[in-house]
Design a protein around this motif. Structure first.
Motif, PDB file in Angstrom:
ATOM      1  N   ILE A 123       0.848  -1.203   0.000  1.00 50.79           N
ATOM      2  CA  ILE A 123       0.000   0.000   0.000  1.00 50.79           C
ATOM      3  C   ILE A 123       0.876   1.242   0.000  1.00 50.79           C
ATOM      4  CG2 ILE A 123      -1.655   1.342   1.362  1.00 50.79           C
ATOM      5  CD1 ILE A 123      -2.796  -1.346   2.347  1.00 50.79           C
ATOM      6  N   GLU A 124       1.895   1.230   0.835  1.00 52.08           N
ATOM      7  CA  GLU A 124       2.814   2.364   0.931  1.00 52.08           C
ATOM      8  C   GLU A 124       3.506   2.621  -0.405  1.00 52.08           C
ATOM      9  OE1 GLU A 124       7.020   2.824   3.155  1.00 52.08           O
ATOM     10  OE2 GLU A 124       5.368   2.187   4.450  1.00 52.08           O
ATOM     11  N   LYS A 125       3.967   1.555  -1.061  1.00 49.24           N
ATOM     12  CA  LYS A 125       4.691   1.698  -2.324  1.00 49.24           C
ATOM     13  C   LYS A 125       3.782   2.187  -3.448  1.00 49.24           C
ATOM     14  CE  LYS A 125       8.684  -1.310  -2.034  1.00 49.24           C
ATOM     15  NZ  LYS A 125       9.408  -2.398  -2.698  1.00 49.24           N
ATOM     16  N   ILE A 126       2.569   1.642  -3.527  1.00 52.69           N
ATOM     17  CA  ILE A 126       1.672   2.049  -4.613  1.00 52.69           C
ATOM     18  C   ILE A 126       1.235   3.499  -4.429  1.00 52.69           C
ATOM     19  CG2 ILE A 126      -0.614   1.335  -3.787  1.00 52.69           C
ATOM     20  CD1 ILE A 126      -0.905   0.008  -6.627  1.00 52.69           C
ATOM     21  N   LEU A 127       1.035   3.926  -3.173  1.00 53.96           N
ATOM     22  CA  LEU A 127       0.718   5.332  -2.905  1.00 53.96           C
ATOM     23  C   LEU A 127       1.872   6.232  -3.338  1.00 53.96           C
ATOM     24  CD1 LEU A 127      -0.988   5.217   0.607  1.00 53.96           C
ATOM     25  CD2 LEU A 127      -2.027   5.949  -1.531  1.00 53.96           C
ATOM     26  N   ASP A 128       3.087   5.801  -3.045  1.00 63.91           N
ATOM     27  CA  ASP A 128       4.271   6.563  -3.411  1.00 63.91           C
ATOM     28  C   ASP A 128       4.392   6.682  -4.932  1.00 63.91           C
ATOM     29  OD1 ASP A 128       6.658   7.973  -2.733  1.00 63.91           O
ATOM     30  OD2 ASP A 128       7.807   6.205  -3.359  1.00 63.91           O
ATOM     31  N   ILE A 129       4.177   5.577  -5.642  1.00 58.08           N
ATOM     32  CA  ILE A 129       4.270   5.571  -7.104  1.00 58.08           C
ATOM     33  C   ILE A 129       3.223   6.500  -7.708  1.00 58.08           C
ATOM     34  CG2 ILE A 129       3.856   4.123  -9.141  1.00 58.08           C
ATOM     35  CD1 ILE A 129       5.168   1.818  -7.572  1.00 58.08           C
ATOM     36  N   VAL A 130       1.992   6.415  -7.211  1.00 59.12           N
ATOM     37  CA  VAL A 130       0.907   7.242  -7.748  1.00 59.12           C
ATOM     38  C   VAL A 130       1.142   8.718  -7.428  1.00 59.12           C
ATOM     39  CG1 VAL A 130      -1.568   7.735  -7.553  1.00 59.12           C
ATOM     40  CG2 VAL A 130      -0.788   5.377  -7.756  1.00 59.12           C
ATOM     41  N   ASN A 131       1.598   9.023  -6.220  1.00 61.64           N
ATOM     42  CA  ASN A 131       1.876  10.412  -5.863  1.00 61.64           C
ATOM     43  C   ASN A 131       2.977  11.005  -6.726  1.00 61.64           C
ATOM     44  OD1 ASN A 131      -0.078  10.688  -3.870  1.00 61.64           O
ATOM     45  ND2 ASN A 131       1.273   9.967  -2.255  1.00 61.64           N
ATOM     46  N   LYS A 132       4.013  10.222  -7.011  1.00 61.68           N
ATOM     47  CA  LYS A 132       5.096  10.705  -7.868  1.00 61.68           C
ATOM     48  C   LYS A 132       4.610  10.925  -9.299  1.00 61.68           C
ATOM     49  CE  LYS A 132       9.049   8.979  -5.303  1.00 61.68           C
ATOM     50  NZ  LYS A 132      10.131   7.986  -5.247  1.00 61.68           N
ATOM     51  N   ALA A 133       3.681  10.073  -9.742  1.00 63.79           N
ATOM     52  CA  ALA A 133       3.151  10.209 -11.103  1.00 63.79           C
ATOM     53  C   ALA A 133       2.298  11.464 -11.247  1.00 63.79           C
ATOM     54  CB  ALA A 133       2.336   8.975 -11.482  1.00 63.79           C
ATOM     55  N   LEU A 134       1.708  11.931 -10.164  1.00 65.18           N
ATOM     56  CA  LEU A 134       0.836  13.106 -10.215  1.00 65.18           C
ATOM     57  C   LEU A 134       1.596  14.424 -10.197  1.00 65.18           C
ATOM     58  CD1 LEU A 134      -2.035  11.963  -7.851  1.00 65.18           C
ATOM     59  CD2 LEU A 134      -2.171  12.288 -10.318  1.00 65.18           C
ATOM     60  N   ILE A 135       2.889  14.372  -9.915  1.00 68.76           N
ATOM     61  CA  ILE A 135       3.692  15.597  -9.867  1.00 68.76           C
ATOM     62  C   ILE A 135       3.982  16.062 -11.293  1.00 68.76           C
ATOM     63  CG2 ILE A 135       5.935  16.576  -9.233  1.00 68.76           C
ATOM     64  CD1 ILE A 135       5.932  14.624  -6.855  1.00 68.76           C
ATOM     65  N   ILE A 136       3.629  17.311 -11.565  1.00 67.50           N
ATOM     66  CA  ILE A 136       3.895  17.893 -12.878  1.00 67.50           C
ATOM     67  C   ILE A 136       5.159  18.742 -12.742  1.00 67.50           C
ATOM     68  CG2 ILE A 136       3.030  19.432 -14.684  1.00 67.50           C
ATOM     69  CD1 ILE A 136       0.187  18.709 -13.657  1.00 67.50           C
ATOM     70  N   PRO A 137       6.230  18.390 -13.484  1.00 65.78           N
ATOM     71  CA  PRO A 137       7.477  19.148 -13.348  1.00 65.78           C
ATOM     72  C   PRO A 137       7.327  20.577 -13.877  1.00 65.78           C
ATOM     73  CG  PRO A 137       7.673  17.522 -15.096  1.00 65.78           C
ATOM     74  CD  PRO A 137       6.344  17.309 -14.450  1.00 65.78           C
ATOM     75  N   LYS A 138       8.067  21.495 -13.250  1.00 64.24           N
ATOM     76  CA  LYS A 138       8.053  22.880 -13.685  1.00 64.24           C
ATOM     77  C   LYS A 138       8.687  22.988 -15.064  1.00 64.24           C
ATOM     78  CE  LYS A 138      10.250  25.222 -10.607  1.00 64.24           C
ATOM     79  NZ  LYS A 138      10.864  26.218  -9.736  1.00 64.24           N
ATOM     80  N   LYS A 139       8.135  23.858 -15.894  1.00 65.06           N
ATOM     81  CA  LYS A 139       8.721  24.091 -17.202  1.00 65.06           C
ATOM     82  C   LYS A 139       9.984  24.930 -17.033  1.00 65.06           C
ATOM     83  CE  LYS A 139       4.888  23.556 -20.301  1.00 65.06           C
ATOM     84  NZ  LYS A 139       4.885  22.158 -20.334  1.00 65.06           N
ATOM     85  N   ARG A 140      11.018  24.548 -17.752  1.00 68.96           N
ATOM     86  CA  ARG A 140      12.282  25.271 -17.680  1.00 68.96           C
ATOM     87  C   ARG A 140      12.221  26.481 -18.585  1.00 68.96           C
ATOM     88  NH1 ARG A 140      16.709  26.010 -20.573  1.00 68.96           N
ATOM     89  NH2 ARG A 140      18.708  26.244 -19.535  1.00 68.96           N
ATOM     90  N   LEU A 141      12.603  27.620 -18.057  1.00 66.75           N
ATOM     91  CA  LEU A 141      12.651  28.832 -18.854  1.00 66.75           C
ATOM     92  C   LEU A 141      14.041  28.976 -19.453  1.00 66.75           C
ATOM     93  CD1 LEU A 141      10.860  31.300 -16.400  1.00 66.75           C
ATOM     94  CD2 LEU A 141       9.892  30.192 -18.415  1.00 66.75           C
ATOM     95  N   ALA A 142      14.078  29.111 -20.775  1.00 69.67           N
ATOM     96  CA  ALA A 142      15.361  29.268 -21.444  1.00 69.67           C
ATOM     97  C   ALA A 142      15.916  30.659 -21.139  1.00 69.67           C
ATOM     98  CB  ALA A 142      15.197  29.098 -22.943  1.00 69.67           C
ATOM     99  N   THR A 143      17.180  30.712 -20.798  1.00 73.33           N
ATOM    100  CA  THR A 143      17.813  31.995 -20.481  1.00 73.33           C
ATOM    101  C   THR A 143      19.015  32.215 -21.387  1.00 73.33           C
ATOM    102  OG1 THR A 143      19.199  30.961 -18.801  1.00 73.33           O
ATOM    103  CG2 THR A 143      17.127  31.928 -18.059  1.00 73.33           C
ATOM    104  N   GLN A 144      19.405  33.475 -21.512  1.00 76.13           N
ATOM    105  CA  GLN A 144      20.576  33.825 -22.312  1.00 76.13           C
ATOM    106  C   GLN A 144      21.749  34.090 -21.369  1.00 76.13           C
ATOM    107  OE1 GLN A 144      20.755  34.006 -25.698  1.00 76.13           O
ATOM    108  NE2 GLN A 144      18.676  33.195 -25.742  1.00 76.13           N
ATOM    109  N   PRO A 145      22.962  33.730 -21.808  1.00 75.85           N
ATOM    110  CA  PRO A 145      24.121  34.038 -20.962  1.00 75.85           C
ATOM    111  C   PRO A 145      24.315  35.561 -20.870  1.00 75.85           C
ATOM    112  CG  PRO A 145      24.832  32.979 -22.994  1.00 75.85           C
ATOM    113  CD  PRO A 145      23.344  32.982 -22.993  1.00 75.85           C
ATOM    114  N   SER A 146      24.788  36.015 -19.720  1.00 75.35           N
ATOM    115  CA  SER A 146      24.993  37.450 -19.518  1.00 75.35           C
ATOM    116  C   SER A 146      26.221  37.924 -20.300  1.00 75.35           C
ATOM    117  CB  SER A 146      25.175  37.746 -18.032  1.00 75.35           C
ATOM    118  OG  SER A 146      26.390  37.177 -17.582  1.00 75.35           O
TER     119      SER A 146
END
Length: 130
Positions: free
Chosen positions: A82-105
């Motif tokens: 139960i603990e493992k399946i909850l962990d797997i499902v919770n990790k699957a629900l995380i939406i990663p932040k979109k990376r913003l492309a930056t220019q070198p200074s």
């Protein structure tokens, strides 16, 4: 997560490997099955996200399977499953932040060019001149 654990189905089997006299008699290995499409705990968007991220773990009927045989007792394996399946499902629900492309200074660009120039001069000084 009480509602979620009601949607889980369990199946027991004999664990493989060493275990002495009990290994051939006691069914301590626990397989937990969860029907994602039939879940009432998650909305459709969350179900689609789970199905996309865990498609390698889901069978053709839409069940997510997980087998645990780490402990010597069925109850401990069931709790761990139960603990493992909850962990797997919770990790699957995380939406990663979109990376913003930056220019070198300007400073970074200038430092890179300076380093290149110094290296070039060092190699130029190594050349044998007549």
């Amino acid at each position: 997560m009480k509602n979620f654990s009601k949607e889980l189905n369990f199946k027991t089997s004999r664990s493989s490997g060493a275990g002495g006299q009990n290994v051939n008699k006691v069914e301590t290995s626990v397989t937990v099955m969860w029907n994602i499409a039939g879940s009432e705990f998650f909305n459709e968007d969350e179900k689609n996200l789970i199905q996309n991220k865990l498609k390698n773990r889901i069978n053709a009927e839409g069940f997510l399977f997980l087998t645990v045989s780490e402990n010597r007792t069925q109850l401990m394996n069931k709790n761990k499953a139960i603990e493992k399946i909850l962990d797997i499902v919770n990790k699957a629900l995380i939406i990663p932040k979109k990376r913003l492309a930056t220019q070198p200074s300007k400073t970074q660009k200038q430092n890179r060019l300076d380093t290149k120039k110094k290296l070039s001069e060092k190699k130029e000084n190594r050349r044998f001149k007549f």
